[in-house]
Design a protein around this motif. Structure first.
Motif, mmCIF file in Angstrom:
data_model
loop_
_atom_site.group_PDB
_atom_site.id
_atom_site.type_symbol
_atom_site.label_atom_id
_atom_site.label_comp_id
_atom_site.label_asym_id
_atom_site.label_seq_id
_atom_site.Cartn_x
_atom_site.Cartn_y
_atom_site.Cartn_z
ATOM 1 N N LEU A 110 0.836 -1.200 0.000
ATOM 2 C CA LEU A 110 0.000 0.000 0.000
ATOM 3 C C LEU A 110 0.867 1.245 0.000
ATOM 4 O O LEU A 110 1.890 1.305 0.701
ATOM 5 C CB LEU A 110 -0.888 -0.004 1.248
ATOM 6 C CG LEU A 110 -1.638 1.285 1.593
ATOM 7 C CD1 LEU A 110 -2.717 1.589 0.559
ATOM 8 C CD2 LEU A 110 -2.253 1.177 3.000
ATOM 9 N N ASP A 111 0.456 2.259 -0.756
ATOM 10 C CA ASP A 111 1.175 3.531 -0.747
ATOM 11 C C ASP A 111 0.224 4.640 -1.191
ATOM 12 O O ASP A 111 -0.902 4.383 -1.618
ATOM 13 C CB ASP A 111 2.394 3.483 -1.663
ATOM 14 C CG ASP A 111 3.561 4.304 -1.121
ATOM 15 O OD1 ASP A 111 3.315 5.408 -0.578
ATOM 16 O OD2 ASP A 111 4.708 3.853 -1.245
ATOM 17 N N THR A 112 0.704 5.871 -1.084
ATOM 18 C CA THR A 112 -0.079 7.006 -1.537
ATOM 19 C C THR A 112 -0.127 7.046 -3.059
ATOM 20 O O THR A 112 0.694 6.433 -3.746
ATOM 21 C CB THR A 112 0.520 8.328 -1.036
ATOM 22 O OG1 THR A 112 1.830 8.497 -1.614
ATOM 23 C CG2 THR A 112 0.635 8.354 0.483
ATOM 24 N N ALA A 113 -1.076 7.802 -3.589
ATOM 25 C CA ALA A 113 -1.174 7.951 -5.040
ATOM 26 C C ALA A 113 0.097 8.565 -5.608
ATOM 27 O O ALA A 113 0.598 8.140 -6.660
ATOM 28 C CB ALA A 113 -2.388 8.801 -5.390
ATOM 29 N N ALA A 114 0.632 9.568 -4.916
ATOM 30 C CA ALA A 114 1.859 10.205 -5.401
ATOM 31 C C ALA A 114 3.061 9.287 -5.244
ATOM 32 O O ALA A 114 3.964 9.290 -6.087
ATOM 33 C CB ALA A 114 2.096 11.519 -4.658
ATOM 34 N N GLY A 115 3.084 8.503 -4.174
ATOM 35 C CA GLY A 115 4.177 7.546 -4.003
ATOM 36 C C GLY A 115 4.200 6.534 -5.128
ATOM 37 O O GLY A 115 5.257 6.202 -5.673
ATOM 38 N N MET A 153 11.462 9.026 0.078
ATOM 39 C CA MET A 153 11.198 9.365 1.467
ATOM 40 C C MET A 153 9.877 8.734 1.893
ATOM 41 O O MET A 153 8.897 8.777 1.157
ATOM 42 C CB MET A 153 11.150 10.885 1.644
ATOM 43 C CG MET A 153 12.437 11.594 1.297
ATOM 44 S SD MET A 153 12.264 13.397 1.348
ATOM 45 C CE MET A 153 11.850 13.657 3.068
ATOM 46 N N ARG A 154 9.841 8.161 3.092
ATOM 47 C CA ARG A 154 8.648 7.462 3.572
ATOM 48 C C ARG A 154 8.004 8.159 4.773
ATOM 49 O O ARG A 154 6.807 8.397 4.785
ATOM 50 C CB ARG A 154 9.002 6.025 3.958
ATOM 51 C CG ARG A 154 9.672 5.244 2.837
ATOM 52 C CD ARG A 154 8.684 4.761 1.816
ATOM 53 N NE ARG A 154 9.341 3.981 0.752
ATOM 54 C CZ ARG A 154 8.699 3.353 -0.218
ATOM 55 N NH1 ARG A 154 7.376 3.404 -0.267
ATOM 56 N NH2 ARG A 154 9.347 2.688 -1.138
ATOM 57 N N GLY A 155 8.811 8.412 5.808
ATOM 58 C CA GLY A 155 8.259 9.008 7.018
ATOM 59 C C GLY A 155 7.624 7.967 7.918
ATOM 60 O O GLY A 155 7.550 6.779 7.590
ATOM 61 N N GLY A 156 7.134 8.420 9.076
ATOM 62 C CA GLY A 156 6.585 7.509 10.067
ATOM 63 C C GLY A 156 5.334 6.797 9.606
ATOM 64 O O GLY A 156 5.075 5.653 10.002
ATOM 65 N N GLY A 161 7.139 13.869 2.183
ATOM 66 C CA GLY A 161 7.186 14.510 0.874
ATOM 67 C C GLY A 161 5.878 15.153 0.468
ATOM 68 O O GLY A 161 5.796 15.790 -0.581
ATOM 69 N N SER A 162 4.844 15.016 1.289
ATOM 70 C CA SER A 162 3.561 15.633 0.977
ATOM 71 C C SER A 162 3.616 17.126 1.271
ATOM 72 O O SER A 162 3.981 17.540 2.372
ATOM 73 C CB SER A 162 2.442 14.995 1.809
ATOM 74 O OG SER A 162 1.225 15.675 1.613
#
Length: 289
Positions: A110-115, A153-156, A161-162
């Protein structure tokens, strides 16, 4: 960036207006695809039926599916496997990864749309040879992801990066996050249409110019923070406003990037070669190598 060649994957892409699913092979070819409009209620039921149709339509000569790559408009919580997309009110901390794993019997990434878009562009698109960059999607929501020296970059929680809620105008337009002056309040199609009370294509030149200025401000801040020289942009706002919004954004970026190490920062429009299902598939293909 290397990818698997072990078999096709199920790709799922969820955004504000549609749910899409498909089967994508390791070369990036989409073997099967289907989509439906994102409903206001019973979102999971619609997605479950969509995935069922796509899996059932797998070509008989295709190898078995090996994984699922799923992208969703943010915010997400990758460690928890849940999503809380601000534009899909029916889902708050929805356990999307767990539901898809139970439905398909496959591992789910699973990831964000931008990721996903960022990974897809590094795989088959415009970022193949760009080791550090920001990907900025300006649609009904604002989504972005950042890659530094070939590592995203992922973050917690998976939202690093958003810049959707980076402040571009203190005490400016209200944002649906509850703050004021966020980039999303000026550069998402949802916010622009709500402000002008008409379709995006009927925005005045002053609104188009202001949108570009706000994008330029956000990009200037982001590139100074992340130390990247290339920003890829795409989405409905860019497609509708065209060169006028890009020119305004580039001019504002130039005005606000006076430090020597920021010279030559570029805003580039994505070519559109990598579609959302291929981007979602790239998530799973990158982790099964």
């Amino acid at each position: 960036m290397s990818f698997a060649t072990t078999g096709p994957v199920l790709a799922v892409a969820i955004d504000s207006s549609r749910l899409a699913a498909g089967i994508v092979d390791p070369s990036g070819d989409v073997l099967v695809r289907d989509r439906v409009s994102t409903p206001t209620r019973d979102v999971w039921r619609s997605l479950e039926a969509l995935v069922g149709r796509v899996v059932a339509a797998r070509p008989p000569d295709a190898p078995a599916l090996v994984a699922v790559g799923v992208s969703c408009v943010g915010p997400v919580d990758v460690p928890a496997g849940s999503v809380s997309p601000s534009s899909v009110g029916a889902w708050t901390a929805f356990p999307l990864r767990q539901r898809l794993e139970a439905l398909t019997g496959l591992p789910v990434v699973l990831d964000t749309a931008a990721g996903a878009a960022s990974d897809g562009e590094r795989w088959l698109g415009d970022a193949v040879d760009v080791s550090s960059h920001l990907t900025l999607m300006l649609d009904q929501t604002v989504e972005s992801a950042c890659v530094i020296s070939g590592r995203r970059m992922r973050g917690g929680h998976g939202n690093a990066g958003s810049i959707a809620h980076l402040t571009v105008d203190p005490d400016g337009n209200p944002c649906r996050c509850g703050a004021t002056g966020c980039l999303e309040a000026y550069a998402s199609s949802t916010a622009i249409e709500a402000e002008i009370n008409r379709p995006l294509r009927r925005a005045t030149p002053s609104i188009v110019g202001r949108t570009g200025i706000m994008i330029g401000r956000a990009v200037a801040s982001a590139t100074a923070i992340f130390d990247v020289r290339v920003v890829f942009v795409s989405g409905l706002v860019i497609d509708t406003f065209g060169d006028a919004v890009l020119d305004a954004a580039r001019h504002e970026l130039q005005l606000r990037s006076n430090l020597g190490h920021l010279a030559g920062t570029e805003i580039r429009e994505l070519s559109g070669r990598v579609q959302p299902l291929v981007a979602a598939a790239s998530l799973a293909l990158a982790t099964t190598r």
